[in-house]
Design an enzyme around this catalytic site. Structure first.
Site, PDB file in Angstrom:
ATOM      1  N   LEU A   7     -25.036  15.575   1.186  1.00 22.29           N
ATOM      2  CA  LEU A   7     -23.676  16.022   0.918  1.00 22.29           C
ATOM      3  C   LEU A   7     -22.771  15.444   1.983  1.00 22.29           C
ATOM      4  O   LEU A   7     -23.055  15.573   3.186  1.00 22.29           O
ATOM      5  CB  LEU A   7     -23.597  17.552   0.913  1.00 22.29           C
ATOM      6  CG  LEU A   7     -22.243  18.154   0.511  1.00 22.29           C
ATOM      7  CD1 LEU A   7     -22.439  19.485  -0.203  1.00 22.29           C
ATOM      8  CD2 LEU A   7     -21.313  18.354   1.716  1.00 22.29           C
ATOM      9  N   ILE A   8     -21.695  14.790   1.568  1.00 24.08           N
ATOM     10  CA  ILE A   8     -20.764  14.140   2.487  1.00 24.08           C
ATOM     11  C   ILE A   8     -19.379  14.718   2.268  1.00 24.08           C
ATOM     12  O   ILE A   8     -18.896  14.789   1.128  1.00 24.08           O
ATOM     13  CB  ILE A   8     -20.731  12.612   2.256  1.00 24.08           C
ATOM     14  CG1 ILE A   8     -22.144  12.028   2.308  1.00 24.08           C
ATOM     15  CG2 ILE A   8     -19.827  11.931   3.289  1.00 24.08           C
ATOM     16  CD1 ILE A   8     -22.219  10.558   1.914  1.00 24.08           C
ATOM     17  N   SER A  12     -12.691  10.742   0.093  1.00 24.46           N
ATOM     18  CA  SER A  12     -11.643  10.107  -0.711  1.00 24.46           C
ATOM     19  C   SER A  12     -11.233   8.739  -0.166  1.00 24.46           C
ATOM     20  O   SER A  12     -10.639   7.936  -0.892  1.00 24.46           O
ATOM     21  CB  SER A  12     -10.413  11.012  -0.805  1.00 24.46           C
ATOM     22  OG  SER A  12      -9.845  11.222   0.478  1.00 24.46           O
ATOM     23  N   GLY A  14     -11.809   5.739   3.513  1.00 28.74           N
ATOM     24  CA  GLY A  14     -12.348   5.431   4.824  1.00 28.74           C
ATOM     25  C   GLY A  14     -13.852   5.517   4.960  1.00 28.74           C
ATOM     26  O   GLY A  14     -14.616   5.110   4.082  1.00 28.74           O
ATOM     27  N   ILE A  15     -14.297   6.068   6.089  1.00 28.98           N
ATOM     28  CA  ILE A  15     -15.720   6.139   6.400  1.00 28.98           C
ATOM     29  C   ILE A  15     -16.457   6.969   5.360  1.00 28.98           C
ATOM     30  O   ILE A  15     -17.569   6.621   4.943  1.00 28.98           O
ATOM     31  CB  ILE A  15     -15.929   6.729   7.808  1.00 28.98           C
ATOM     32  CG1 ILE A  15     -15.397   5.769   8.876  1.00 28.98           C
ATOM     33  CG2 ILE A  15     -17.408   7.016   8.059  1.00 28.98           C
ATOM     34  CD1 ILE A  15     -15.389   6.342  10.285  1.00 28.98           C
ATOM     35  N   TYR A 147      -6.160  16.703  18.885  1.00 29.95           N
ATOM     36  CA  TYR A 147      -7.238  15.999  18.190  1.00 29.95           C
ATOM     37  C   TYR A 147      -8.450  15.842  19.101  1.00 29.95           C
ATOM     38  O   TYR A 147      -9.588  16.141  18.704  1.00 29.95           O
ATOM     39  CB  TYR A 147      -6.738  14.639  17.714  1.00 29.95           C
ATOM     40  CG  TYR A 147      -7.798  13.796  17.048  1.00 29.95           C
ATOM     41  CD1 TYR A 147      -8.193  14.055  15.747  1.00 29.95           C
ATOM     42  CD2 TYR A 147      -8.403  12.734  17.724  1.00 29.95           C
ATOM     43  CE1 TYR A 147      -9.165  13.281  15.124  1.00 29.95           C
ATOM     44  CE2 TYR A 147      -9.378  11.959  17.117  1.00 29.95           C
ATOM     45  CZ  TYR A 147      -9.755  12.238  15.820  1.00 29.95           C
ATOM     46  OH  TYR A 147     -10.721  11.484  15.214  1.00 29.95           O
TER      47      TYR A 147
END
Length: 273
Positions: A7-8, A12, A14-15, A147
């Site tokens: 499960l990722i 949607s 990018g990586i 961040y």
């Protein structure tokens, strides 16, 4: 089970997108999740081009009910990739504590929500947790206070969890990219008026943005990171920390041997001079 399931989160773009497709090409059954599945067009197009199928599901990592609903439908899971996250640019004097809390919710507590829900399944399978952090989880960077705080928190949490999870047969790893050529930077929300609103911090922010544009001019393709992620998923004895490029390794190496902090402060101070 002959086909392993991963499960990722945050697939949607990018990586996450690249990893979902690469894992499927390597034979994994991929549950590709995202907050808004109406934004799955790029993922589905990439999967079709690669000739693979994906199980696309809704999962908002900041919503415990969404996490529970997504994981409740699974009876088996071999791996979890915590990839969902959001960038943020700002400095403390000019933003609210609520702004900082929002960054922590998606980048730190979101990881915790999903990992906690997945651990019973991973214990049953002897599986693994792979969490995408950042070199910003090792080195604090100007105007990335919230961040980096969130990524530092993720790193500390996973580093502490790893030996405990290992006693139950679950491996834990973190993946630390540097600059990656994806929509992540464009999604940070840096508008044309950002310097006008920076007040006394405008000169420092201007210098930082100039430096950052240069760094991302040579950014690593997300497909390169995805290839490393698939290797990590398949590794018999996965490393705890994986840095995704020579630039990332050099950057983090400077911190890990900088016992008094002077080298890092000198380097990042130059970014805003």
């Amino acid at each position: 089970m002959s086909t392993k399931t991963v499960l990722i989160t945050g697939t949607s773009s990018g990586i996450g997108l690249a990893t979902a497709v690469a894992a499927a090409r390597s034979g994994w059954r991929v549950i590709a999740t995202m907050r808004d599945t109406t934004k799955a067009g790029a993922l589905l197009a990439a999967a079709e081009e690669a000739g693979v199928a994906l199980d696309v599901r809704t999962l908002d990592v900041t919503d415990p009910a969404s996490v529970t609903a997504c994981l409740a439908g699974l009876d088996w899971l071999d791996a979890l990739v915590n990839n969902a996250g959001a960038g943020h640019l700002g400095t403390l004097e000019q933003e609210s504590v609520g702004d900082v809390r929002a960054v922590m919710e998606v980048n730190f507590f979101g990881v915790l929500h999903v990992t906690k829900a997945a651990l019973p399944l991973l214990r049953a399978s002897g599986g693994r947790v792979v969490t995408v952090t950042s070199v910003g989880g090792v080195i604090g960077q100007p105007f990335n206070e919230a961040y980096c705080a969130a990524k530092f928190a993720v790193e500390g949490f996973m580093e502490s969890l790893a030996p405990v999870a290992a006693t139950a047969g679950v491996s834990v790893s973190v993946v630390e990219p540097g600059a990656v050529a994806s929509e992540f930077v464009s999604n940070v929300g840096v508008g044309d008026d950002v310097l006008e609103q920076a007040g006394p911090y405008a000169p420092a922010l201007s210098a930082y943005l100039d430096r950052t544009r240069g760094a991302f001019a040579n950014a690593q393709p997300p497909q390169d990171v995805a290839a490393l992620m698939v290797e990590l998923l398949a590794a018999e004895r996965p490393a705890f920390r994986v840095l995704t490029s020579d630039a990332a390794r050099d950057f983090v190496r400077a911190k890990l041997k900088d016992l008094d902090g002077a080298a890092v402060q000198t380097a990042t101070g130059a970014w805003v001079a």
